[in-house]
Design a protein around this motif. Structure first.
Motif, PDB file in Angstrom:
ATOM      1  N   LEU A   9       0.087   6.895  -1.555  1.00  0.00           N
ATOM      2  CA  LEU A   9       0.309   5.685  -1.289  1.00  0.00           C
ATOM      3  C   LEU A   9       1.207   4.868  -2.128  1.00  0.00           C
ATOM      4  O   LEU A   9       1.264   5.034  -3.231  1.00  0.00           O
ATOM      5  CB  LEU A   9      -0.934   4.834  -1.006  1.00  0.00           C
ATOM      6  N   ARG A  10       1.977   4.049  -1.469  1.00  0.00           N
ATOM      7  CA  ARG A  10       3.101   3.227  -2.296  1.00  0.00           C
ATOM      8  C   ARG A  10       2.588   2.054  -2.744  1.00  0.00           C
ATOM      9  O   ARG A  10       1.439   1.732  -2.539  1.00  0.00           O
ATOM     10  CB  ARG A  10       4.514   2.874  -1.470  1.00  0.00           C
ATOM     11  N   LEU A  11       3.380   1.137  -3.603  1.00  0.00           N
ATOM     12  CA  LEU A  11       2.426  -0.047  -4.051  1.00  0.00           C
ATOM     13  C   LEU A  11       2.077  -0.854  -3.106  1.00  0.00           C
ATOM     14  O   LEU A  11       1.024  -1.696  -3.318  1.00  0.00           O
ATOM     15  CB  LEU A  11       3.296  -0.697  -4.931  1.00  0.00           C
ATOM     16  N   GLY A  13       0.815   0.104  -0.128  1.00  0.00           N
ATOM     17  CA  GLY A  13      -0.071   0.545   0.760  1.00  0.00           C
ATOM     18  C   GLY A  13       0.655   1.460   1.877  1.00  0.00           C
ATOM     19  O   GLY A  13      -0.185   1.930   2.807  1.00  0.00           O
ATOM     20  N   ARG A  14       2.016   1.446   2.036  1.00  0.00           N
ATOM     21  CA  ARG A  14       2.689   2.302   2.893  1.00  0.00           C
ATOM     22  C   ARG A  14       2.568   3.710   2.516  1.00  0.00           C
ATOM     23  O   ARG A  14       2.354   3.982   0.993  1.00  0.00           O
ATOM     24  CB  ARG A  14       4.174   1.755   3.061  1.00  0.00           C
TER      25      ARG A  14
ATOM     26  N   GLU B  22       4.073  -7.911   0.013  1.00  0.00           N
ATOM     27  CA  GLU B  22       3.279  -7.260   1.243  1.00  0.00           C
ATOM     28  C   GLU B  22       2.162  -6.430   0.683  1.00  0.00           C
ATOM     29  O   GLU B  22       2.053  -5.726  -0.290  1.00  0.00           O
ATOM     30  CB  GLU B  22       4.085  -6.477   1.968  1.00  0.00           C
ATOM     31  N   HIS B  23       1.020  -6.231   1.590  1.00  0.00           N
ATOM     32  CA  HIS B  23      -0.017  -5.552   1.244  1.00  0.00           C
ATOM     33  C   HIS B  23      -0.339  -4.845   2.779  1.00  0.00           C
ATOM     34  O   HIS B  23      -1.091  -5.370   3.531  1.00  0.00           O
ATOM     35  CB  HIS B  23      -1.207  -6.136   0.658  1.00  0.00           C
ATOM     36  N   TYR B  24      -0.186  -3.560   2.966  1.00  0.00           N
ATOM     37  CA  TYR B  24      -0.627  -3.022   4.018  1.00  0.00           C
ATOM     38  C   TYR B  24      -2.132  -2.374   4.133  1.00  0.00           C
ATOM     39  O   TYR B  24      -2.269  -1.720   3.182  1.00  0.00           O
ATOM     40  CB  TYR B  24       0.334  -1.871   4.757  1.00  0.00           C
ATOM     41  N   LEU B  25      -2.930  -2.820   5.156  1.00  0.00           N
ATOM     42  CA  LEU B  25      -4.210  -2.428   5.120  1.00  0.00           C
ATOM     43  C   LEU B  25      -4.119  -1.187   6.177  1.00  0.00           C
ATOM     44  O   LEU B  25      -3.781  -1.379   7.331  1.00  0.00           O
ATOM     45  CB  LEU B  25      -5.372  -3.325   5.510  1.00  0.00           C
ATOM     46  N   ARG B  26      -5.051  -0.101   5.849  1.00  0.00           N
ATOM     47  CA  ARG B  26      -4.585   1.091   6.809  1.00  0.00           C
ATOM     48  C   ARG B  26      -5.865   1.393   7.481  1.00  0.00           C
ATOM     49  O   ARG B  26      -6.971   1.213   6.942  1.00  0.00           O
ATOM     50  CB  ARG B  26      -4.074   2.007   6.047  1.00  0.00           C
ATOM     51  N   SER B 112      -8.931   5.069  -1.856  1.00  0.00           N
ATOM     52  CA  SER B 112      -8.053   4.089  -1.773  1.00  0.00           C
ATOM     53  C   SER B 112      -8.645   2.665  -1.262  1.00  0.00           C
ATOM     54  O   SER B 112      -8.236   2.458  -0.151  1.00  0.00           O
ATOM     55  CB  SER B 112      -6.718   4.473  -1.298  1.00  0.00           C
ATOM     56  N   TYR B 115      -6.548  -0.408  -0.074  1.00  0.00           N
ATOM     57  CA  TYR B 115      -5.831  -0.329   1.244  1.00  0.00           C
ATOM     58  C   TYR B 115      -6.412   0.005   2.433  1.00  0.00           C
ATOM     59  O   TYR B 115      -5.820   0.234   3.611  1.00  0.00           O
ATOM     60  CB  TYR B 115      -4.592   0.809   0.794  1.00  0.00           C
TER      61      TYR B 115
END
Lengths: 241, 935
Positions: A9-11, A13-14, B22-26, B112, B115
């Motif tokens: 995961l990147r910083l 979250g991608r 940005e912070h992507y939640l998965r 994780s 995320y």
């Protein structure tokens, strides 16, 4: 620094091959002949196109093709610190030139001799990849203005950090100082119109990273085409035909 | 799902800025249990049948990493927030945790949670960062419990009371580490636990064991904010603390801000700092600057510390540090004393595990109870460590490893906990193991991934290898190797042909290791980490797996092997006319030992081709050597010793000095020439990313001890340049044959060691190699046992265009860190080798008390240091016993470097020959040491 965790995961979250969320909107500036807003994550760019119109400075007029001009600027509030940015600094001149050359390549300029097309792009919010976002916004704006083009031009960046190719770098990844490739393609013709790289990269890895960026460009092209189609449908609906 | 994080951050310039990330939640982050029906279980790490899954809190990881490393603890979920917190607090614990997580034998899974769509928590207003993270851990634990259902128990292990209370309220099973480990019913694990800090109420009874109950011994460390502002204003100085290897009460802090080393005397001024800590130092007022206090051999505080017999140091880096001594009887001369200081704060701790043993103590009454013991590190730079143990009777006669947990102001010694047992004290294998651990040498067998990179065995040169266009077929050449007897990893071979025009073609063929070790493979990573093979007296720890070192790469006789060759055309005067580099296939005609080669050359009846080649080479080598010496190369000497080991018991049978023959020098000369040629070639092609080796010119201060000695015995040494020094060393011939060597040994000791570096980091004049008097030098000739040579092989291959430059070389920072690691490993390997020799010396003399001749090399106020040429060891000889220390019966004449009896009846001067008696004594049980006494 660790830009990709061992979990992949990147910083933000991608995963390495994922793009940020993209969003586009046509017709943001009603006075212009064509305009668009394009967002890639937190990077937000507005583009406005004027023309084809009469050449303002007669001496620049070209008798066999249209004159394409481009102006790139960053809004004072586009980065965290709000400061006055001098117009025409080295970086904006360079990016203006890059955008102009890329767009010139796809506009059918020979159809519009002795006329001028102005492209204004402004960065409203910067979070890495502004160059790509500007090109994508300009494509949409040109299409909105109805200027004849060979194909859409779309652009995307990719980098190489922690021995991993990463698609669509954000600001943090961009400032890591690693290799950073910006690719612009004509998706239907499958031709590259723009290829820039900072720092250096071994040739076989370059191919991988460039391939990744090209995939990104194609994804953006699909999205742009969808937006344009939707927009056209709406126009059609408004005309009531 | 997209979510924006925003926070404020202070920039370097002091401006406060708002940052938005940005912070992507998965929804594609899986739980890691193989039995889970919802999640993709391809990346699952937890065991199938686990009844309990542990979720660990940050404080548990930070304090109990030794426990987590024990294989009894498994099925652990490590949350990414925990990893992040650990990373911010302690990088070394983070690396260890990461190592456990990536170890395929352990069932640790990284989840994780930050995320994951369901476990991400947003900071609430008024909530501190810490509370938010604790909440995130609880939310994740709860998610796990819900996700896995009732079949599996999810246990949150936390030592934070508040967190535990809240967890129980929210219906999560939570326990402290202590109660969890107790529930496992494994007493040995309990020792691994870190005791809570002594301020904790429940541990109050512990304090009763201490003589100095509640007495404040050390001054308080200043808070970080005060240190930062103090550093800013220049009243504090920052630097790395280095404790004197030979006197643990003396330490140095190299400070950039005052451009000098600050000396710190005594434990109270050191204020709980350990060797290697980054500390903040305050200078003492100038009138308290002490002159050289360590005139005596013995440490000045009330601990039983004294000098042991050591191997004679080989360079300035290992030698005890001595500053110019003033006055004869401790009259301090304020003008020439150096800045002294005291430590006010510790910026970064360098605590790790230490090897040693428990201080002998009577057994406490209850056998099953908890006992407190003092641990004495084998490395004298570290203080004693107080540990708590339930298995005292097992540990007393063992070498153990201990790690440090805390050191508060009330305790004289830091407190720590037991990590593991190495073996019995005095046992050779145990002590060798200790040597390896202390020098951070990885002696574990190679992993399966590494071994998978080896070529299929048995390996032989195939037609494919021959058909590669750049690989030259040199099998027709008469190539031979000359090595120490019994050498199995032969990495160099030579050939020498007379050309029709009267010149010679000389070739140096080096094992082509890079043909088998490819960049980026596990094999390469492992080798780069190990850096070098380590040679102990009784064993060798290889950098590369055995099949490569002893077979595939080794240039053995009568087999075809791949090589990387440097081929010169030389005039009979040994001038190089042309140089050629090529990969090749060779077939060695003979693998000679130095003795054999020497015997062949000396035997005038032998006229076979190999012997003729040897003689030709020897005459060339002599000319090259002469030229090198004319340029100013130093002939340095070290007291290397050689053991004869009993093949069955592995006990040393005999020791003696290593003998150097002409044949050694001949091979050495060609290796030097090859290294220099390669250095020139790679630097020409890659001026910014070559790996070279330099030897800095010693400064005046470093040569000071040598000059003082030479002045005392009336010898005039010119140290203005390496040439001048070499010449005056040649002239230094005393009354006896060993005199010159002794002076050379003393000179060698004053110099620092040569180091690897990346050519982009320094300017060309700094590339100079002082000892060899050559502007460029590198290591090319031993790729089997040194990783630097592997790198240089790759550079050379790229520079002659037969392969691509690996990507490491693009990154100068990475290259610099590789060079640093190589220096570190190289140095450790040397230290380990020396420690191993010391160990065997001790074993040797245990059964053989000996009388022998020794030379005085250093004068102290209560005795002197002697060097024993025959065995290459150095140690103290006391003239007064400890009880009558400083009674003033003896005084030191600094000018003449003499120690005299007050009544003038007896005196000893430097370099004087004395007769000594060597014997192993055991002042304390299990602590044998070699004692030297005058006879």
């Amino acid at each position: 620094m660790e830009y990709v965790s061992p979990e992949g995961l990147r910083l933000d979250g991608r995963r390495p091959m994922e793009m940020r969320q993209i969003r586009a909107e046509i017709g943001a500036v009603s006075k212009a002949d064509g305009s668009a807003v394009f967002e890639m994550g937190n990077t937000k760019v507005i583009a406005a196109v004027y023309g084809p119109r009469e050449v303002q400075n007669r001496s620049q007029q070209l008798s066999d093709q249209a004159l394409v001009r481009c102006e790139y600027s960053m809004a004072n509030f586009s980065t965290g610190d709000r400061m006055r940015k001098p117009k025409g600094d080295r970086r904006s001149i360079e990016i203006s030139l890059v955008i102009r050359q890329t767009m010139e390549e796809c506009i059918l300029t020979h159809l519009m001799p002795r006329s001028q097309i102005d492209i204004y792009v402004q960065v409203l919010q910067a979070d890495g990849g502004t160059r790509s976002a500007c090109i994508n916004a300009a494509t949409l704006a040109l299409a909105d203005a109805g200027i004849p083009m060979r194909d859409l031009v779309t652009s995307c960046s990719a980098g190489y950090l922690n021995s991993t190719p990463l698609l669509d770098l954000n600001y943090v990844e961009d400032s890591a100082g690693g290799p950073d490739i910006t690719v612009g393609i004509l998706p239907k013709l499958d031709k590259v119109t723009l290829l820039q790289m900072d720092s250096k990269l071994p040739i076989d890895i370059l191919e991988n990273v460039m391939q990744l960026a090209t995939e990104g460009c194609k994804a953006i092209a699909n999205y742009i085409r969808e937006i344009l189609l939707e927009n056209t449908k709406e126009l059609e609906y408004r005309r009531g035909s | 799902m997209l979510h924006n994080k925003s926070f404020v951050k202070k920039t370097k310039g002091g401006k406060v800025m708002k940052q938005v990330r940005e912070h992507y939640l998965r929804d594609d982050i899986y739980c890691g249990t193989p039995s889970c029906t919802v999640c993709d279980s391809s990346g699952a790490r937890l065991s199938d049948s686990a009844s309990t899954i542990l979720v660990v809190d940050t404080n548990v990881v930070l304090n109990q990493i030794d426990l987590l490393e024990n294989s009894a603890i498994d099925d652990v979920v490590v949350l990414s927030i925990v990893l992040e917190e650990v990373k911010n607090k302690n990088m070394s614990v983070y690396n260890r945790l990461r190592a456990i997580c990536s170890n395929s034998n352990r069932k640790f899974f990284v989840f994780s949670n930050e995320y994951h769509r369901d476990t991400y928590v947003k900071e609430m207003s008024g909530e501190t960062k810490n509370d938010r993270n604790d909440r995130a851990i609880r939310v994740a634990a709860q998610w796990y419990q819900k996700h896995l259902g009732g079949a599996v128990k999810v246990l949150l292990v936390t030592n934070d009371k508040e967190n535990k209370r809240k967890a129980s309220e929210e219906g999560i099973c939570a326990e402290t580490v202590e109660s969890y480990v107790k529930s496992l019913d494994r007493p040995d694990l309990l020792d691994l636990l870190v005791r809570p800090s002594s301020e904790d109420a429940e541990m109050e009874d512990v304090e009763d064991h201490r003589p100095s109950k509640r007495k404040v011994i050390y001054s308080e460390h200043k808070p970080m904010s005060e240190i930062t502002s103090g550093l800013h204003r220049g009243i504090y100085h920052q630097g790395k603390l280095r404790v004197n290897r030979y006197n643990p009460f003396e330490a140095y802090v190299g400070s950039e801000s005052i451009g000098d080393e600050i000396i710190i005397y005594g434990r109270s001024n050191m204020n709980r700092a350990f060797d290697g800590d980054i500390v903040a130092v305050e200078l003492l007022p100038e009138d308290q600057w002490q002159g050289e206090k360590s005139l005596s051999i013995v440490g000045e505080e009330d601990e039983d510390e004294d000098e042991d017999v050591h191997l004679a140091p080989n360079s300035a880096d290992d030698a005890p540090r001595t500053t110019p001594q003033q006055g004869s009887t401790g009259v301090t001369n304020a003008g020439s004393s150096r800045p002294s200081g005291r430590i006010v704060g510790i910026i970064k701790r360098n605590w790790h595990s230490y090897c040693g043993s428990l201080e002998p103590m009577p057994m406490p009454g209850g056998s099953r109870g908890v006992a407190y013991a003092l641990f004495v590190s084998k490395d004298r730079r570290f203080p004693k460590i107080r540990i708590q143990t339930r298995q005292l009777e097992n540990l007393l006669d063992k070498r153990i490893m201990v790690s440090v947990d805390s050191w508060d102001r009330q305790s004289r010694y830091p407190s720590g906990h037991y990590v593991r047992t190495i073996g019995e004290i005095g046992d050779r294998d145990t002590e060798s193991e200790v040597v390896l651990i202390e020098n951070d040498i990885n002696s574990r067998p190679f992993s399966a991934q590494v071994l998978a990179c080896l070529p299929p065995l048995p390996w032989s040169v195939s037609s494919e290898d021959l058909s590669i266009p750049f690989r030259q077929d040199l099998r027709h050449l008469r190539v031979f190797s000359v090595d120490p007897p019994g050498c199995k990893d032969i990495d160099d071979a030579l050939h020498c042909y007379a050309l029709p025009n009267g010149n010679f073609e000389v070739g140096v063929h080096i094992a082509d290791v890079t043909n088998f070790v490819f960049p980026g493979t596990p094999l390469d990573d492992e080798a780069s980490q190990r850096g070098t093979s380590v040679y102990l007296v009784e064993r060798r720890i290889d950098m590369l797996p055995k099949p490569l070192t002893e077979d595939v790469c080794s240039l053995r006789s009568d087999v075809e092997r791949l090589a990387f060759s440097v081929i010169w055309e030389m005039t009979p005067e040994a001038d190089i006319i042309s140089t050629r580099y090529t990969k090749s296939v060779i077939k060695s005609a003979a693998a000679l030992s130095y003795v054999e080669a020497q015997a062949r050359m000396d035997d005038s009846r032998l006229m076979d081709p190999v012997t003729t080649d040897l003689r030709n080479m020897n005459s060339l080598a002599k000319k090259m050597r002469l030229r090198r010496i004319e340029r100013g190369a130093l002939t340095l000497a070290s007291a290397e010793v050689k053991f004869q080991i009993d093949t069955e018991t592995h006990d040393p049978l005999d020791i003696g000095m290593y003998q150097i023959r002409e044949a050694n020098q001949m091979v050495e000369e060609f290796m030097l020439a090859a290294n220099v040629s390669v250095a020139q070639q790679i630097l020409k092609s890659f001026p910014l990313c070559s790996l070279l080796r330099r030897h800095p010119t010693p400064t005046k201060e470093m040569l000071e001890p040598l000059l003082r000695v030479s002045a005392a015995i009336g010898l005039n040494l010119d140290v203005s340049s390496s040439k001048a020094l070499a010449d005056s060393l040649d002239l230094a011939v005393g009354g006896d044959p060993y005199f010159n060597k002794l002076i050379r040994i003393l000179a060698t000791r004053c110099m620092s060691q040569a180091v690897y570096f990346c050519s982009g980091d320094l300017s060309p004049p700094e590339y100079h190699h002082y000892g060899l008097a050559t502007p460029l030098y590198t290591h090319f000739t031993s790729p089997i046992r040194r990783y630097a040579d592997v790198i240089v092989h790759r550079l050379l291959a790229a520079s002659i265009g037969i392969s691509k430059l690996p990507s490491v070389f693009q990154d100068r920072l990475q290259l610099t860190s590789i060079a640093d690691n190589l220096n570190y490993r190289h140095r450790n390997a040397q230290m380990a080798g020396r420690a191993s020799v010391e160990l065997h010396t001790l074993i040797y003399f245990r059964k053989r008390p000996t009388d022998t001749e020794a030379r005085i090399v250093k004068i102290r106020s209560n005795g002197f240091f002697v060097f024993v040429p025959k065995y290459g060891i150095e140690g103290p000889v006391y003239l007064t016993t400890r009880a009558e220390k400083g009674s003033g019966e003896w005084y030191v004449d600094e000018q003449e470097q003499k120690i005299k009896k007050m009544d003038g009846s007896l005196s000893y001067s430097i370099l004087q020959t004395v007769q000594i008696h060597m014997e192993v004594v055991e002042p304390q049980p299990n602590r044998p040491k070699l004692q030297l006494t005058l006879i």
